[in-house]
Design an enzyme around this catalytic site. Structure first.
Site, PDB file in Angstrom:
ATOM      1  N   ASP A 106       0.863  -1.165   0.000  1.00 16.74           N
ATOM      2  CA  ASP A 106       0.000   0.000   0.000  1.00 16.74           C
ATOM      3  C   ASP A 106       0.905   1.222   0.000  1.00 16.74           C
ATOM      4  OD1 ASP A 106      -2.329   1.641   0.445  1.00 16.74           O
ATOM      5  OD2 ASP A 106      -3.233  -0.075   1.456  1.00 16.74           O
ATOM      6  N   ASP A 214      -2.951   4.626  -2.509  1.00 19.71           N
ATOM      7  CA  ASP A 214      -4.027   5.197  -1.713  1.00 19.71           C
ATOM      8  C   ASP A 214      -4.464   6.561  -2.267  1.00 19.71           C
ATOM      9  OD1 ASP A 214      -5.371   4.817   1.009  1.00 19.71           O
ATOM     10  OD2 ASP A 214      -4.542   6.817   1.246  1.00 19.71           O
ATOM     11  N   GLU A 273      -6.243   3.691  -6.176  1.00 16.26           N
ATOM     12  CA  GLU A 273      -7.516   3.920  -5.475  1.00 16.26           C
ATOM     13  C   GLU A 273      -7.965   5.333  -5.858  1.00 16.26           C
ATOM     14  OE1 GLU A 273      -9.632   4.088  -1.103  1.00 16.26           O
ATOM     15  OE2 GLU A 273      -7.781   5.158  -1.515  1.00 16.26           O
ATOM     16  N   HIS A 346     -11.337  -2.907   3.608  1.00 16.34           N
ATOM     17  CA  HIS A 346     -11.232  -2.399   4.982  1.00 16.34           C
ATOM     18  C   HIS A 346     -12.025  -1.108   5.183  1.00 16.34           C
ATOM     19  CE1 HIS A 346      -8.453   0.030   2.772  1.00 16.34           C
ATOM     20  NE2 HIS A 346      -8.271   0.808   3.809  1.00 16.34           N
ATOM     21  N   ASP A 347     -12.503  -0.493   4.092  1.00 17.45           N
ATOM     22  CA  ASP A 347     -13.265   0.753   4.189  1.00 17.45           C
ATOM     23  C   ASP A 347     -14.760   0.550   3.966  1.00 17.45           C
ATOM     24  OD1 ASP A 347     -10.975   2.291   4.537  1.00 17.45           O
ATOM     25  OD2 ASP A 347     -10.727   2.638   2.386  1.00 17.45           O
TER      26      ASP A 347
HETATM   27  C1  GLC Z   1      -7.996   5.363   1.651  1.00 10.95           C
HETATM   28  C2  GLC Z   1      -7.848   4.215   2.610  1.00 10.95           C
HETATM   29  C3  GLC Z   1      -8.531   4.571   3.896  1.00 10.95           C
HETATM   30  C4  GLC Z   1      -7.872   5.801   4.471  1.00 10.95           C
HETATM   31  C5  GLC Z   1      -7.844   6.939   3.467  1.00 10.95           C
HETATM   32  C6  GLC Z   1      -6.879   8.002   3.889  1.00 10.95           C
HETATM   33  O1  GLC Z   1      -9.307   5.572   1.266  1.00 10.95           O
HETATM   34  O2  GLC Z   1      -8.335   3.052   2.037  1.00 10.95           O
HETATM   35  O3  GLC Z   1      -8.524   3.526   4.824  1.00 10.95           O
HETATM   36  O4  GLC Z   1      -8.537   6.211   5.624  1.00 10.95           O
HETATM   37  O5  GLC Z   1      -7.437   6.518   2.191  1.00 10.95           O
HETATM   38  O6  GLC Z   1      -5.562   7.519   3.779  1.00 10.95           O
END
Ligand code: GLC
Length: 590
Positions: A106, A214, A273, A346-347
Site C-alpha cells: 500500500d 491510496d 484507489e 477495509h473501508d
Molecule cells: C484510503 C484508505 C482509507 C484511508 C484513506 C486516507 O481511502 O483506504 O482507509 O482512511 O485513504 O488515507
C-alpha cells in the site's frame, strides 16, 4: 471449451487474476498482543496458496501513530514494530513468491503522518527546507488564525472536520483532506515527488510486485484554493470537485511511470484507489502503461445504497441500480482501460451483510451468489480477508465498539448538530468501516483462532460455520466456492477477454449478463434476493441453450423460476443470431 489460442492476446496476470487484501491489524496475531502482525500472516500463507490467489495487497505496515490504522505513515522505509521488522517483510515476500503469490504494498503518499520527520521539520519554521513539502496558507483575510471560519477555504475533510488545521507556532494553516494527523503533501514540489519515487524504487528493490496507491487521484491540488458551495446542513463544502482530478494528476502519474517503472519488468502492477473518478477519467488513466495506472479502484457502485454526499448514511439497496452502474463501467472500459471488481474492503462493510442476506437460511447461498455475479465481470477481482468464508459485519452495541476515526468523528459531528445518537449509531451499524475490521475467524477457539485473548477489535458474533477451519472440510462451503471461482477466472479466457453484455431483467433483483469473445460466450445469472423470481422471457432463451453450469450457487434452475440467491455461470453456443435477437428486442442495456 478449450481456449482459442489464436484469438488470445498475451495478457498481464491481473486480467485473469485475483488479489487478496490483508488488513494486518485483523488477519492473525502471532505474539498475543491483540494486534495482527507479519509473523501472523506468514503462518497463514498456506491458506492463500490453497485459495489460489495471484497476489496479496497488504494494507500499510509502516511505522505509524495509527490515527487512521496505518494510513498515516511516519516512515516509509521501515515496518512498525507492532507488526514486525523489515526482515519479517523480506521473509513474507519470499514465502509468498515461493508459492507463486505476488506482494502489492500500500502506497500512501497523498499525505503523511503529522509525526513524519518531513512534517516535523516543516513545522519547525517557515524557513525550513521542508516547509514547502506540505500545503500552507494564511488565515482568511480579515480574520484571526484559529478562530472559527478563519480557515483559508470552507472545505470539510473526509473525516468530518475542517480540512485545515491552525499551526499556532508558525501562524499558518495546513491542509489535510483526511484527519488533522494526516497533512497533505505538496506534489507541486519536485523534492516531494523525488522522495516518493525513491521510496517506491526502494521497495521494488526489496522484491515487492507493485503498489496499491491510496487515494492517488487526490495528489494534484489547484494553485488557487477557493471556497466551494456549502453542503446543506454542514456549514462546509466538499473539496472533491477541486481535488479529485487535479490539473497535474496525469502529468504526475506519467512521471511516476517514467521514473519508477519504465524499463522494469512489466508485471509490476499499479492500482490506483480513485474515489470520485468518472468513467472517462478512469479510462484516461488506465488506457496505456505510460499513463501510470494499470487499473482503478473506483467507488460508484459503493454509493448505490448511500445518501448523496454522505457515505455513512444508508439508503435501501436497489439491485437494478447496482446492475446498471456495473454495466456502465463494463461498457465504458470494454476496449480501453481496466477496473477492479470489489464488493468490500477495509473501508466498506462486509459483502454478505450488505449485498447478500446474512440470515442463517441464506447466508451461504447469498455469499456465493454475490461473488459469482461480481467476479465474472471484466476486471481484476479484489477480495478482502474473511470474504472467502462469508464473514459478517462487526457487532456494534454502543459507540464504545467503534474504533475507526471516521466513525468516531462522524458520531461526534452528528452529536454537535443535535442528531439522535441512537439513530446515527443505527446507520453506522450498516455503514461503518469498523464492520470489516474484526479479526479473521480461523477456528472455533475462543478468540476465533486470531491469536489474542483481547484483540484490538472484538471478534464479530458469528455461527460456528463461519470459520476457515469448518469450511476447509466442507466441499459445499463458501470457501470452496471462492477457490473454484478464482480457478475459473484463470481457466476461462472469456472472463478476462470477453466483452460484457448486460441483459435487461427489468425491475427484478436479477443480474444476468453475457461475456463474449469470438470463440466463446459465458452466461452468468444471479437472483440477488431472498425471494423466488420468474425467469424473464428473454433470459429463458439463453438458459435453454446453456451447458451444464461451470459454477453454481443454490439449487439448479427450474425452467421458469429462479430460487432465492440462485446463481450460475454456464457456456452457451456463440450464436450470433441469438445475440442479434437480443439486440433487436432491446434486451441489451448498454
Ligand atoms: C484510503 C484508505 C482509507 C484511508 C484513506 C486516507 O481511502 O483506504 O482507509 O482512511 O485513504 O488515507
Amino acid at each position: 471449451m478449450a481456449p482459442d489460442a489464436a484469438y488470445r492476446q498475451p495478457q498481464p496476470w491481473w486480467r485473469s487474476g485475483t488479489i487478496y487484501q490483508i488488513y494486518p491489524h485483523s488477519f492473525a496475531d502471532s505474539n498475543g498482543d491483540g494486534l495482527g502482525d507479519l509473523a501472523g500472516i506468514l503462518s497463514h500463507v498456506g491458506h492463500l496458496e490453497w485459495l489460489g490467489v495471484d497476489a496479496v495487497w497488504l494494507s500499510p505496515v509502516y511505522p505509524s501513530p495509527q490515527h487512521d490504522n496505518g494510513y498515516d505513515v511516519s516512515n516509509y522505509r521501515d515496518i512498525d514494530p507492532r507488526f514486525g521488522t523489515l526482515e519479517d517483510s523480506d521473509r513474507l515476500i519470499e514465502a509468498l513468491h515461493a508459492r507463486g503469490i505476488r506482494l502489492i504494498m500500500d502506497l500512501v503518499v497523498n499525505h503523511t503522518s503529522n509525526e513524519h520527520l518531513w512534517f516535523v521539520e516543516a513545522c519547525s519554521s517557515r524557513d525550513s527546507p521542508y516547509r514547502d513539502w506540505y500545503i500552507w496558507r494564511d488565515p482568511r483575510p480579515g480574520m484571526l488564525g484559529g478562530e472559527p471560519g478563519a480557515e483559508p477555504t470552507n472545505w470539510c475533510s473526509y473525516f468530518s472536520q475542517p480540512a485545515w488545521t491552525w499551526h499556532e507556532p508558525t501562524q499558518q494553516y495546513y491542509l489535510h483532506l483526511y484527519a488533522r494527523e494526516q497533512p497533505d503533501l505538496n506534489w507541486q514540489n519536485t523534492a516531494v515527488r523525488d522522495a516518493v519515487y525513491e521510496l517506491m524504487t526502494w521497495w521494488l528493490g526489496r522484491g515487492v510486485d507493485g503498489f496499491r496507491m491510496d487515494v492517488i487521484n487526490l495528489i494534484s491540488k489547484p494553485d488557487e484554493l477557493v471556497d466551494g458551495p456549502l453542503v446543506a446542513g454542514t456549514g462546509f463544502a466538499d473539496p472533491s470537485p477541486f481535488v479529485r482530478f487535479g490539473p497535474r494528476l496525469t502529468e504526475y502519474l506519467a512521471e511516476m511511470h517514467e521514473r519508477v517503472f519504465a524499463g522494469r519488468r512489466p508485471d509490476l502492477v499499479r492500482i490506483g484507489e480513485t474515489p470520485g473518478l468518472t468513467v472517462e477519467q478512469a479510462r484516461h488513466l488506465t488506457r496505456s502503461r505510460e499513463c501510470g495506472l494499470d487499473m482503478v479502484f473506483q467507488f460508484e457502485h459503493m454509493e448505490i445504497d448511500r445518501a448523496p454526499g454522505d457515505r455513512l448514511a444508508p439508503v435501501d439497496l436497489s439491485i437494478p441500480r447496482l446492475r446498471d452502474n456495473l454495466a456502465r463501467w463494463q461498457t465504458a472500459l470494454a476496449h480501453e482501460g481496466w477496473n477492479s471488481l470489489y464488493g468490500n474492503n477495509h473501508d466498506q462493510p462486509r459483502l454478505v451483510s450488505r449485498f447478500g442476506d446474512p440470515s442463517p437460511e441464506y447466508w451461504q447461498t447469498s455469499a456465493k451468489a454475490v461473488a459469482l455475479a461480481l467476479y465474472l465481470l471484466r476486471g481484476t477481482a479484489s477480495m478482502y480477508q474473511g470474504e472467502e468464508i462469508g464473514m459478517v459485519g462487526a457487532t456494534v452495541r454502543s459507540p464504545d465498539d467503534l474504533r475507526d476515526i471516521r466513525s468516531v468523528n462522524y458520531l461526534r459531528a452528528a452529536a454537535a448538530k443535535g442528531l439522535d445518537e441512537a439513530v446515527v449509531l443505527e446507520a453506522l451499524r450498516r455503514t461503518a468501516r469498523d464492520n470489516a475490521r474484526t479479526p479473521v475467524q480461523w477456528s472455533t477457539a475462543p478468540d476465533a483462532g486470531f491469536g489474542s485473548a483481547n484483540p484490538w477489535m472484538p471478534v464479530a458474533e458469528h455461527p460456528a460455520a463461519i470459520t476457515v477451519e469448518a469450511q476447509r472440510n466442507d466441499a459445499d462451503s463458501v470457501m470452496h466456492f471462492y477457490r473454484a471461482l478464482i480457478a475459473m477466472r484463470h481457466d476461462q479466457p472469456v472472463i478476462s477477454d470477453g466483452v460484457t453484455r448486460m441483459l435487461d431483467t427489468g425491475p427484478a433483483p436479477i443480474m444476468a449478463y453475457l461475456r463474449e469473445t469470438e470463440a466463446e460466450t459465458l452466461l452468468v445469472v444471479a437472483n440477488l434476493s431472498s425471494t423466488v423470481h420468474s425467469v424473464p422471457a428473454l433470459l429463458a432463451q439463453h438458459l435453454a441453450a446453456a451447458s451444464a453450469p461451470l459454477l453454481q450457487s443454490g439449487p439448479r434452475a427450474g425452467a421458469e423460476l429462479l430460487a432465492p440467491w440462485q446463481a450460475f455461470a454456464a457456456l452457451i453456443p456463440s450464436d450470433a443470431a441469438l445475440a442479434d435477437t437480443a439486440r433487436d428486442t432491446g434486451e441489451v442495456l448498454q
